[in-house]
Design a protein around this motif. Structure first.
Motif, PDB file in Angstrom:
ATOM      1  N   GLU A 260      53.359  41.316  52.485  1.00  0.00           N
ATOM      2  CA  GLU A 260      52.875  39.991  52.081  1.00  0.00           C
ATOM      3  C   GLU A 260      52.002  39.391  53.177  1.00  0.00           C
ATOM      4  O   GLU A 260      50.979  38.766  52.916  1.00  0.00           O
ATOM      5  N   ARG A 261      52.441  39.577  54.398  1.00  0.00           N
ATOM      6  CA  ARG A 261      51.673  39.024  55.521  1.00  0.00           C
ATOM      7  C   ARG A 261      50.264  39.620  55.553  1.00  0.00           C
ATOM      8  O   ARG A 261      49.280  38.901  55.773  1.00  0.00           O
ATOM      9  N   ALA A 262      50.178  40.904  55.296  1.00  0.00           N
ATOM     10  CA  ALA A 262      48.865  41.560  55.262  1.00  0.00           C
ATOM     11  C   ALA A 262      47.994  40.932  54.154  1.00  0.00           C
ATOM     12  O   ALA A 262      46.788  40.727  54.333  1.00  0.00           O
ATOM     13  N   ILE A 268      43.455  34.673  53.323  1.00  0.00           N
ATOM     14  CA  ILE A 268      43.309  33.361  53.977  1.00  0.00           C
ATOM     15  C   ILE A 268      42.535  33.494  55.298  1.00  0.00           C
ATOM     16  O   ILE A 268      41.538  32.798  55.515  1.00  0.00           O
ATOM     17  N   GLU A 269      42.979  34.377  56.154  1.00  0.00           N
ATOM     18  CA  GLU A 269      42.308  34.464  57.459  1.00  0.00           C
ATOM     19  C   GLU A 269      40.947  35.129  57.353  1.00  0.00           C
ATOM     20  O   GLU A 269      39.967  34.643  57.903  1.00  0.00           O
ATOM     21  N   LYS A 270      40.902  36.260  56.632  1.00  0.00           N
ATOM     22  CA  LYS A 270      39.623  36.967  56.540  1.00  0.00           C
ATOM     23  C   LYS A 270      38.780  36.498  55.359  1.00  0.00           C
ATOM     24  O   LYS A 270      37.584  36.775  55.293  1.00  0.00           O
ATOM     25  N   GLY A 271      39.412  35.797  54.416  1.00  0.00           N
ATOM     26  CA  GLY A 271      38.660  35.259  53.288  1.00  0.00           C
ATOM     27  C   GLY A 271      38.164  36.314  52.328  1.00  0.00           C
ATOM     28  O   GLY A 271      37.229  36.069  51.552  1.00  0.00           O
ATOM     29  N   LYS A 272      38.783  37.487  52.362  1.00  0.00           N
ATOM     30  CA  LYS A 272      38.374  38.536  51.417  1.00  0.00           C
ATOM     31  C   LYS A 272      39.212  38.407  50.158  1.00  0.00           C
ATOM     32  O   LYS A 272      40.329  38.916  50.068  1.00  0.00           O
ATOM     33  N   GLN A 273      38.665  37.710  49.167  1.00  0.00           N
ATOM     34  CA  GLN A 273      39.405  37.446  47.937  1.00  0.00           C
ATOM     35  C   GLN A 273      38.728  38.127  46.756  1.00  0.00           C
ATOM     36  O   GLN A 273      37.500  38.144  46.666  1.00  0.00           O
ATOM     37  N   GLY A 274      39.543  38.688  45.874  1.00  0.00           N
ATOM     38  CA  GLY A 274      38.990  39.319  44.677  1.00  0.00           C
ATOM     39  C   GLY A 274      39.789  38.926  43.452  1.00  0.00           C
ATOM     40  O   GLY A 274      40.693  38.073  43.528  1.00  0.00           O
ATOM     41  N   ASP A 275      39.457  39.529  42.309  1.00  0.00           N
ATOM     42  CA  ASP A 275      40.167  39.259  41.065  1.00  0.00           C
ATOM     43  C   ASP A 275      41.655  39.536  41.237  1.00  0.00           C
ATOM     44  O   ASP A 275      42.038  40.534  41.852  1.00  0.00           O
ATOM     45  N   ASP A 277      43.802  37.979  43.000  1.00  0.00           N
ATOM     46  CA  ASP A 277      44.448  37.548  44.250  1.00  0.00           C
ATOM     47  C   ASP A 277      45.171  36.207  44.093  1.00  0.00           C
ATOM     48  O   ASP A 277      46.236  36.007  44.672  1.00  0.00           O
ATOM     49  N   LEU A 278      44.569  35.298  43.322  1.00  0.00           N
ATOM     50  CA  LEU A 278      45.244  34.017  43.099  1.00  0.00           C
ATOM     51  C   LEU A 278      46.587  34.247  42.403  1.00  0.00           C
ATOM     52  O   LEU A 278      47.610  33.669  42.792  1.00  0.00           O
ATOM     53  N   GLU A 279      46.590  35.120  41.389  1.00  0.00           N
ATOM     54  CA  GLU A 279      47.831  35.430  40.662  1.00  0.00           C
ATOM     55  C   GLU A 279      48.852  36.053  41.612  1.00  0.00           C
ATOM     56  O   GLU A 279      50.050  35.748  41.550  1.00  0.00           O
ATOM     57  N   GLN A 280      48.356  36.922  42.483  1.00  0.00           N
ATOM     58  CA  GLN A 280      49.218  37.571  43.476  1.00  0.00           C
ATOM     59  C   GLN A 280      49.838  36.522  44.415  1.00  0.00           C
ATOM     60  O   GLN A 280      51.041  36.565  44.694  1.00  0.00           O
ATOM     61  N   ALA A 281      49.008  35.569  44.859  1.00  0.00           N
ATOM     62  CA  ALA A 281      49.503  34.498  45.737  1.00  0.00           C
ATOM     63  C   ALA A 281      50.591  33.705  45.018  1.00  0.00           C
ATOM     64  O   ALA A 281      51.638  33.385  45.595  1.00  0.00           O
TER      65      ALA A 281
END
Lengths: 333, 333
Positions: A260-262, A268-275, A277-281
């Motif tokens: 989860e931390r990864a 959040i830290e690297k800002g690499k977000q894809g399809d 990811d919000l659901e995963q969060a």
């Protein structure tokens, strides 16, 4: 329509009880928004001021003053002052966050441009300053000057804390106290000050506004992950996309396992977000009960707000403020 | 180093005469710039505040107060207030104009970002507001609140007037009074007010600051077309590229023949600029004596400033302010 026919929401009861005062506040706002030389100013502000915002902050000022028996006219000025500061903050926040929607409408900086948002915000700050000068109360000016400094400090802190997984709940609380609670508490406090309330009452009003503001902002941050776009006029997941460390995220990060931390480091830290990811969060937050824990914190702050009210005079408005503290949390469920 | 060894520039003589006061102003500025919670704030402001700006506005406040015999300590607060307002305006202006250089250094929004410029500017506005509250003078607060409103109104007006060839000299004067003269006149005026000067003296100080500010801004606008980047830290032609209607352009447009008018429509209204257009604009302005005419206007305003000084007490500072009025125009030649 009599008061008894009014909707049972505490905010609406407050607005109904204070309707005459609020009508004067609205008149004053429209009058002071005008600019002889720069017609763009009311164009930009009307967009926000007329957009049917909840007018929660000016209602708090009016309620604080009336609750303490005020019979003068300056609570109108102060309520307008508080709404101008709030609107100016929204305008500057629009530039800042590049958020696409505010109160269900396109933000000013999409309709006009960053320039207008910055300068018209400055104009409203100056106007709010003129309005409070008219009250002639140095103490009121001092409170609002301090609140203004705390607000911008909180916004800058939020900026530097964004994308930083090391952000603690303490830092979050500081940000929230700045960006939201400082104006809530100043709004209630100046109501009491202008009414000539006792020190204990003024302090209680401040404590109420502070706790209410914190509860309100925690819930706002929760709604950003769980509310519907209809309800708040803001797209779900805005904070996630802007990589803000809000309370449910902070709570979930604190309990994260290595995998989860990864995930949090990446999005959040690297800002690499894809399809997905919000659901995963959302799934990770649900796993750790982060939303429920944050909601419990909001409820606790609502309790602090209610407790502060016990130090204020018996008054129908006191009951409404009591219910309002519960309501700002209930709106999430 | 004795006063007699100091450079003969009136600005330097003023700074030397007021050096002790100014040292206190600088201390206060550094102290109030600090933020316990948001270290980015002094990072951003130090960039501007320490950049060796001329500190002209705080000098005007100190001079106004001392000239009227002030012996208290609040002129220090007011001078810091005025510099904070000025710095906040520069920060917001950087966001607004997307100008690339300010005082010879990269602007804050290239080193940091728009967000920081907006929010730190807001923080400085709030800090200035706290500083003036400490003086306890409602009148001073009223003057500075009005100046703040006039400044942002002027900036918005400039925004809407940009790219509009119909902009008249009257509108230009309104813009200049807003963006520059309002703070100059407030700076001198509050110096007199805090000193308890007579109404006639306070009015004279206001008139001096107003006229000085107008002369200063006209010359600044001329320097944008004729000064060297070394001298002002601003690239020649910035206003041209931003399609601003400054005084020499307005004067040249008023005298334009059909061909010249087509040129102005293309480069200013339509914003279609290419290589050689700045040189072409300079040639057209030279043909109509537009720069000389604008410089004559600046000299006339310097005369108005000097005249206002005759209504103030005899004092060495009065002589320096007199010479300063000439100097702000002379720096162009």
């Amino acid at each position: 329509m009599g008061l008894d026919e009014v909707s049972q929401k505490p905010h609406d009861r407050l607005a109904a009880w204070l309707a005459e005062d609020m009508a004067q506040v609205n008149l004053l706002i429209r009058e002071r928004m005008a600019s002889k030389h720069a017609p763009r100013i009311p164009e930009v502000t009307a967009h926000l001021v007329e957009a049917g915002g909840k007018r929660l902050r000016p209602l708090l000022t009016l309620a604080g003053a009336r609750l303490c028996g005020y019979e003068g006219a300056y609570h109108i000025h102060l309520a307008a002052t508080v709404e101008f500061i709030h609107t100016a903050t929204l305008l500057h926040d629009d530039v800042v966050d590049e958020s696409e929607r505010r109160r269900g409408r396109p933000t000013a900086n999409l309709l006009w441009d960053n320039k207008s948002s910055v300068l018209v915000g400055d104009y409203l700050f100056a106007r709010s300053f003129q309005l409070m000068c008219e009250t002639g109360s140095l103490r009121v000016m001092d409170i609002l000057a301090n609140a203004s400094a705390t607000i911008s400090e909180g916004e800058v802190l939020q900026l530097t804390a964004a994308q930083d997984l090391g952000t603690t709940e303490d830092i979050y609380l500081q940000v929230v106290r700045g960006k939201t609670a400082a104006l809530f508490s100043a709004a209630t406090e100046v109501g009491g000050v202008i009414a000539g309330a006792s020190e204990a009452e003024v302090e209680a009003l401040h404590a109420y506004g502070d706790a209410l503001g914190i509860a309100f902002q925690i819930v706002d941050d929760l709604l950003d992950y769980g509310g519907t776009a209809d309800a708040i006029g803001k797209n779900t997941g805005d904070d996630f996309r802007e990589r803000k460390l809000t309370l449910p995220v902070i709570k979930a990060v604190a309990k994260a396992d290595a995998e989860e931390r990864a995930f949090w480091v990446r999005v959040i830290e690297k800002g690499k977000q894809g399809d997905g990811d919000l659901e995963q969060a959302l799934a990770i937050m649900a796993r750790h009960g982060a939303m429920q824990a944050a909601r419990a914190d909001a409820l606790a702050w609502a309790g602090v707000a209610r407790e502060a009210l016990t130090r204020l005079p018996e008054h129908p408005l006191r009951g409404m403020l009591h219910d309002l503290a519960d309501y700002v949390v209930e709106r999430i469920s």
